[in-house]
Design a protein around this motif. Structure first.
Motif, short mmCIF file in Angstrom:
data_model
loop_
_atom_site.label_atom_id
_atom_site.label_comp_id
_atom_site.label_asym_id
_atom_site.label_seq_id
_atom_site.Cartn_x
_atom_site.Cartn_y
_atom_site.Cartn_z
N SER A 158 42.31 64.07 -14.73
CA SER A 158 42.21 64.12 -13.27
C SER A 158 43.52 64.52 -12.60
O SER A 158 43.51 65.38 -11.70
N GLN A 159 44.63 63.95 -13.00
CA GLN A 159 45.89 64.26 -12.32
C GLN A 159 46.34 65.70 -12.58
O GLN A 159 46.73 66.40 -11.62
N PRO A 160 46.30 66.20 -13.81
CA PRO A 160 46.63 67.62 -13.99
C PRO A 160 45.71 68.55 -13.21
O PRO A 160 46.16 69.55 -12.65
N LEU A 162 44.09 67.93 -10.41
CA LEU A 162 44.38 67.86 -8.97
C LEU A 162 45.47 68.86 -8.58
O LEU A 162 45.53 69.30 -7.43
N ARG A 163 46.30 69.23 -9.53
CA ARG A 163 47.37 70.19 -9.28
C ARG A 163 46.97 71.61 -9.65
O ARG A 163 47.27 72.57 -8.94
N GLN A 174 41.11 66.49 -3.70
CA GLN A 174 41.27 65.05 -3.56
C GLN A 174 40.42 64.35 -4.60
O GLN A 174 39.30 64.79 -4.90
N LEU A 175 40.96 63.28 -5.15
CA LEU A 175 40.19 62.42 -6.04
C LEU A 175 39.31 61.53 -5.18
O LEU A 175 39.81 60.80 -4.32
N ILE A 194 36.47 65.07 -8.46
CA ILE A 194 37.46 65.74 -7.62
C ILE A 194 36.70 66.59 -6.60
O ILE A 194 35.80 67.35 -6.97
#
Length: 251
Positions: A158-160, A162-163, A174-175, A194
């Motif tokens: 999820s974090q990678p 989001l970028r 946005q999550l 996302i």
């Protein structure tokens, strides 16, 4: 013909529209013996009502219902309808589902309720796919009515993502956060959502190419873009009318 038992006057106008769309589609495309994929969301609950009435009064016999979400499965069970899955019935006759937006090319955004991956799996198992919606979902271009494309992702990615999604495709991400618990929304599959808020007013956008790029990205399970699969859409309008718009490119 199956008729509604609840007076429409008891429903808000937008709910009346949803109900009319669901009943019109069910009346035309659901028959006895049908193996039916049943979608998710607020419009589909009226389809379940239609199925329940037809099944109980004997007008719809020997139907099989394959749900696209936990909640839809509960609705079907509570309504006394025959429930199955794709293990037992991997080929379906029809799938009927709602949408968050449908554009002039029959491309849909789905997944506002977080069920997009299972919805797409069931849809692809069906010979025909019909969308039921109120007039607020009818748009000329994606983004006119609904602001984002939901994307189901594996939690570790999820974090990678989001970028990387805004970097590669533009817009912002946005999550999706839960409202009844702390932290993110968790899908029926145990994944995150996302919401990709894509740039608007981009001429010549190739949604199929975008879908293919996203689908090939590690960590993305599925997107809420439904492209080239809709046979017809039933839109219900505030004046009480229901209009079926047929996708002639599929016929």
């Amino acid at each position: 013909m199956v008729t509604s038992t609840a007076p429409e006057a008891e429903l808000a106008p937008i709910e009346q529209a949803k109900k009319r769309a669901a009943f019109a589609c069910g009346e035309k495309y659901v028959q006895s013996g049908c193996r039916l994929g049943v979608g998710s969301g607020s419009t589909v609950k009226y389809l379940v009502e239609y199925l329940k009435q037809g099944y109980q009064n004997g007008q719809l016999k020997d139907i099989i219902c394959v749900p696209t979400s936990f909640l839809t499965k509960q609705w079907l069970i509570e309504s006394g309808l025959p429930v199955s899955d794709l293990d037992a019935h991997p080929e379906l006759d029809v799938c009927i589902d709602g949408a968050d937006e449908v554009d002039g090319q029959f491309t849909c955004i789905k997944g506002g309720g977080g069920c997009l991956a299972q919805e797409k799996i069931v849809q692809t198992a069906a010979k025909h796919f019909y969308v039921i919606a109120d007039y607020l979902k009818d748009s000329k271009h994606l983004g006119d009515r609904y602001p984002a494309v939901p994307i189901e992702v594996l939690p570790p990615a999820s974090q990678p993502l989001l970028r990387s999604i805004p970097r590669d495709e533009g817009g912002s991400c946005q999550l999706r956060q839960a409202t009844k618990k702390c932290g993110p929304v968790v899908t029926d599959n145990g994944n995150f959502i996302i919401d990709w808020q894509f740039e608007k007013n981009v001429s010549g956008r190739d949604w199929l190419a975008i879908q293919q790029r996203l689908a090939n990205t590690p960590g993305i399970v599925e997107t809420g873009l439904f492209i080239g699969c809709v046979d017809a859409v039933f839109f219900a309008y505030s004046d009480g009318s229901v209009k079926e718009i047929v996708n002639t490119k599929k016929h």
